[in-house]
Design a protein around this motif. Structure first.
Motif, mmCIF file in Angstrom:
data_model
loop_
_atom_site.group_PDB
_atom_site.id
_atom_site.type_symbol
_atom_site.label_atom_id
_atom_site.label_comp_id
_atom_site.label_asym_id
_atom_site.label_seq_id
_atom_site.Cartn_x
_atom_site.Cartn_y
_atom_site.Cartn_z
ATOM 1 N N PRO A 1 0.892 -1.128 -0.003
ATOM 2 C CA PRO A 1 -0.138 0.081 0.229
ATOM 3 C C PRO A 1 1.041 1.599 -0.075
ATOM 4 C CG PRO A 1 -0.099 -1.156 1.848
ATOM 5 C CD PRO A 1 0.473 -2.033 1.110
ATOM 6 N N ASP A 2 2.168 1.550 0.409
ATOM 7 C CA ASP A 2 3.240 1.948 0.101
ATOM 8 C C ASP A 2 3.353 2.645 -0.401
ATOM 9 O OD1 ASP A 2 4.131 0.264 0.376
ATOM 10 O OD2 ASP A 2 5.867 0.540 1.915
ATOM 11 N N GLY B 1 -5.468 -7.732 -8.419
ATOM 12 C CA GLY B 1 -5.624 -7.623 -6.880
ATOM 13 C C GLY B 1 -5.674 -8.529 -5.721
ATOM 14 N N PRO B 2 -6.106 -8.329 -4.389
ATOM 15 C CA PRO B 2 -5.501 -9.541 -3.811
ATOM 16 C C PRO B 2 -6.493 -10.390 -3.853
ATOM 17 C CG PRO B 2 -6.726 -7.978 -2.391
ATOM 18 C CD PRO B 2 -6.427 -7.222 -4.057
ATOM 19 N N SER C 1 -1.512 -5.822 5.619
ATOM 20 C CA SER C 1 -2.479 -4.768 4.719
ATOM 21 C C SER C 1 -3.019 -6.025 3.530
ATOM 22 C CB SER C 1 -1.803 -3.540 4.099
ATOM 23 O OG SER C 1 -2.865 -2.977 2.863
ATOM 24 N N ASN C 2 -4.735 -5.547 3.287
ATOM 25 C CA ASN C 2 -5.324 -5.591 1.851
ATOM 26 C C ASN C 2 -5.440 -5.588 0.934
ATOM 27 O OD1 ASN C 2 -6.064 -8.584 3.341
ATOM 28 N ND2 ASN C 2 -7.933 -7.171 4.644
ATOM 29 N N ASP C 3 -4.878 -4.052 0.794
ATOM 30 C CA ASP C 3 -4.197 -3.426 -0.272
ATOM 31 C C ASP C 3 -3.286 -3.998 -1.408
ATOM 32 O OD1 ASP C 3 -6.370 -1.658 0.590
ATOM 33 O OD2 ASP C 3 -5.636 -0.766 1.852
ATOM 34 N N TYR C 4 -3.283 -4.235 -1.137
ATOM 35 C CA TYR C 4 -1.565 -5.036 -1.811
ATOM 36 C C TYR C 4 -2.719 -5.027 -3.730
ATOM 37 C CZ TYR C 4 1.926 -6.602 1.687
ATOM 38 O OH TYR C 4 3.263 -5.761 2.527
ATOM 39 N N ARG C 5 -1.220 -4.035 -4.420
ATOM 40 C CA ARG C 5 -1.441 -4.816 -5.546
ATOM 41 C C ARG C 5 -0.555 -5.928 -5.492
ATOM 42 N NH1 ARG C 5 -0.247 -0.173 -9.337
ATOM 43 N NH2 ARG C 5 1.106 0.504 -6.989
#
Length: 623
Positions: free
Chosen positions: A550-551, A622-623, A593-597
């Motif tokens: 996410p970063d 997406g995840p 996080s669940n916001d990985y790409r």
């Protein structure tokens, strides 16, 4: 109403020949050709799943705001293939596939239905065309030869060329209509010729132009030889004979004019249907194979065996180009036996000879133009190559003519049977009936001996029973000659509605990609991926699978060739589905996080250049 009475009532209509025993067999026997289409799943065609993807794209387009919008009227199949007005596919095959789709068939089943209908329709068209002069049973042999023609089967079961398959199904109907127009048929004959020419233009425009040229030559030569045969009749120059000659000239001129107008009308109608596509997309272009690298070597035209590989430069193609040993054998027999006379009259004899000459010249000319022998000619006339992807596509145009010659060879064989057998079985009556009897023998010899067309006189059943075993033997021989061609490669992989992405210049389709695993410090994330090659690949590409937190930082990656370096992309067959799995282990400091790409793509390891996917060079998962 009995079948016989129905056939008599339908005498003016072209459907009557189809109601005979041979006509029904011409419709049913192609089951051997289309039976593989009933296999479960789909096929590893060279075209992959592109016919299905483009059909779905057409359905989505027609489901838009307006059926008559510019986008709908100018639709062209461009998913996974470059647009080109002449060399590319046109809309008609996909419009036909909408019918089984509307009846509840899946997209894959709808495409199969059209492939099967093309095989059956082509066989019936050849039967109707050949039967006009050769008779019912030789026409049946011609139809079966065409249905099991090796190049035609390779067009479907190896290449999966959707538009070319429909073109092969329509082409015999064009020739059937042209033959009727050359003989001065009714008004609907000219309409049929114009409509069928327009249909092939809406299917594959480049091949349609070549076919239209052949049809024009066919019509011109038919009228020339018709006029020549009438002028060859020696008669005193009386007033009556002069008037008769003038009437002959007028008749030939009227038939020629009607045929030419039908031909021009078909081209005009076809051009009108293509106009919205031209206005929206132009003439097209894109990357296409180098035309001069794909000439056929002469030995490949008669080479035995069946190949499923792509067309490659040089004499070592693994794609089938053989014209068919059975078809060529029967064709040579029909050409060589020039002394054989036709039992159904002088007009029929001349018509058969005319078509024989035209068919022979066309088959030899098309074989020459597709071979390495014609390479200098193509260099002098390079603009002709603009209508074709490969020179060997011209062999497709030779199919109906070769089948007609095979039917002529079958007729020559059938003509020999009654002379030796029927005379012993049913001697001529001592008093009366001799004329009917001789007609019966001629009809049986010509292949007209079915229950609808042969008079019920003594000797008809004997003629039929004498010729039937030989006809059956020819059909079985044709089947055995093409049996190895009826084993296509299948796949049970689910066919998606559309590819996730197409990489490169229509090189590789990403069919599906699913990720699984907990993202976080030391986490293992796996991607299950399915690829499909859309054409022969010249490079070994490397697959990259990156995990982006996410970063925005990359916390894990894997770069590898497919299947652990065991199956490089350079070894993929066109249409082959490759299932692969990739895994990344996230770094210890990776955030939870669940916001990985997850980024997935291909690149050339020698240069690091990535393959583009439209406007991007990767697929984001997406995840």
């Amino acid at each position: 109403m009995t079948l016989r009475r129905l056939a008599i009532k339908l005498h003016p209509l072209p459907i009557r020949p189809l109601l005979s025993a041979a006509g029904w067999l011409a419709l049913l026997l192609p089951v051997f050709a289309w039976a593989p289409l009933t296999y479960p799943g789909y096929f590893e065609f060279h075209s992959g799943f592109l016919p299905i993807f483009n059909l779905n794209d057409l359905v989505r387009t027609l489901a838009g705001p307006s059926l008559y919008s510019e986008q709908a009227l100018a639709w062209a199949p461009m998913v996974g293939q470059s647009y080109d007005l002449w060399r590319g596919e046109r809309v008609l095959p996909y419009l036909l596939a909408l019918l089984p789709r509307a009846l509840g068939a899946t997209p894959a089943a709808a495409v199969k239905w059209i492939f099967g209908a093309s095989l059956a329709g082509g066989a019936v068209g050849v039967y109707g065309w050949a039967r006009r002069r050769l008779g019912a049973w030789p026409g049946l042999v011609a139809a079966f030869v065409y249905a099991l023609w090796p190049i035609g089967l390779a067009t479907i079961y190896v290449r999966g060329a959707f538009a070319e398959a429909v073109f092969l199904g329509l082409m015999p109907w064009v020739l059937w209509a042209a033959a009727a127009a050359a003989e001065g048929g009714r008004r609907w004959v000219a309409l049929a010729l114009a409509l069928t020419l327009a249909l092939v233009l809406w299917t594959q425009a480049g091949l349609a132009l070549w076919l239209a040229t052949l049809v024009l030559v066919y019509l011109a030569l038919a009228q020339f030889r018709r006029l020549k045969s009438r002028l060859s009749v020696q008669s005193p120059p009386t007033e009556t004979n002069v008037q008769s000659a003038q009437a002959d000239f007028a008749g030939v001129a009227a038939v020629s004019t009607a045929g030419l107008l039908a031909w021009l009308g078909g081209l005009a109608l076809g051009a009108l249907g293509l106009l919205p596509v031209i206005l929206r997309h132009g003439l097209g272009g894109g990357a296409w194979p180098v035309f001069t690298d794909h000439f056929v070597y002469p030995h490949q035209l008669l080479q035995a065996g069946w190949g499923t590989g792509p067309s490659v430069p040089g004499p070592y193609d693994t794609l089938t180009f053989q014209l068919g040993l059975v078809a060529c054998g029967l064709g040579v027999l029909g050409i060589a036996n020039r002394k054989s006379q036709i039992a159904n009259g002088e007009a029929t004899h001349h018509a058969i000879r005319n078509t024989q000459y035209v068919a022979t010249v066309i088959v030899l000319s098309l074989s020459f133009l597709s071979s390495t022998l014609a390479a200098p000619l193509w260099r002098v006339l390079p603009f002709l190559a603009r209508t074709l992807t490969y020179p060997w596509q011209l062999l497709l145009l030779a199919g109906p003519w070769l089948a007609w010659l095979a039917g002529l060879g079958a007729r020559r064989l059938l003509d020999l049977v009654p002379i030796r057998i029927i005379a012993a079985r049913a001697p001529m009556p001592a008093t009366g009936g001799g004329r009917k009897y001789s007609r019966c023998l001629g009809a049986a010899s010509a292949g007209y001996s079915d229950r609808l067309l042969v008079p019920r006189v003594r000797g008809a059943s004997d003629a039929f029973s004498a010729t039937l075993p030989l006809c059956a033997a020819l059909l079985v021989l044709t089947l055995l000659g093409s049996y190895d061609s009826l084993q296509p490669k299948t796949t049970n992989v689910p066919v998606p509605a559309a590819p996730l992405a197409i990489f490169g210049d229509n090189e590789i389709a990403l069919l599906s990609a699913v990720t699984a695993g907990p993202p976080g410090p030391g986490g293992r994330v796996t991607a299950l991926v399915r690829w499909q090659a859309l054409r022969p690949l010249d490079h070994d590409y490397t697959v990259f699978f990156h995990a982006i937190g996410p970063d925005g930082n990359r916390w894990g990656q894997q770069d590898t060739m497919p299947q652990g370096n065991q199956l490089p992309t350079g070894q993929w067959r066109p249409g082959q589905v490759v299932t692969d799995q990739y895994q990344v282990i996230l770094a210890a400091g990776a955030p939870i996080s669940n916001d990985y790409r997850y980024l997935l793509g291909l690149y050339l390891w020698q240069t690091g250049q990535r393959l583009a996917t439209g406007t991007d060079d990767k697929v984001v998962l997406g995840p």
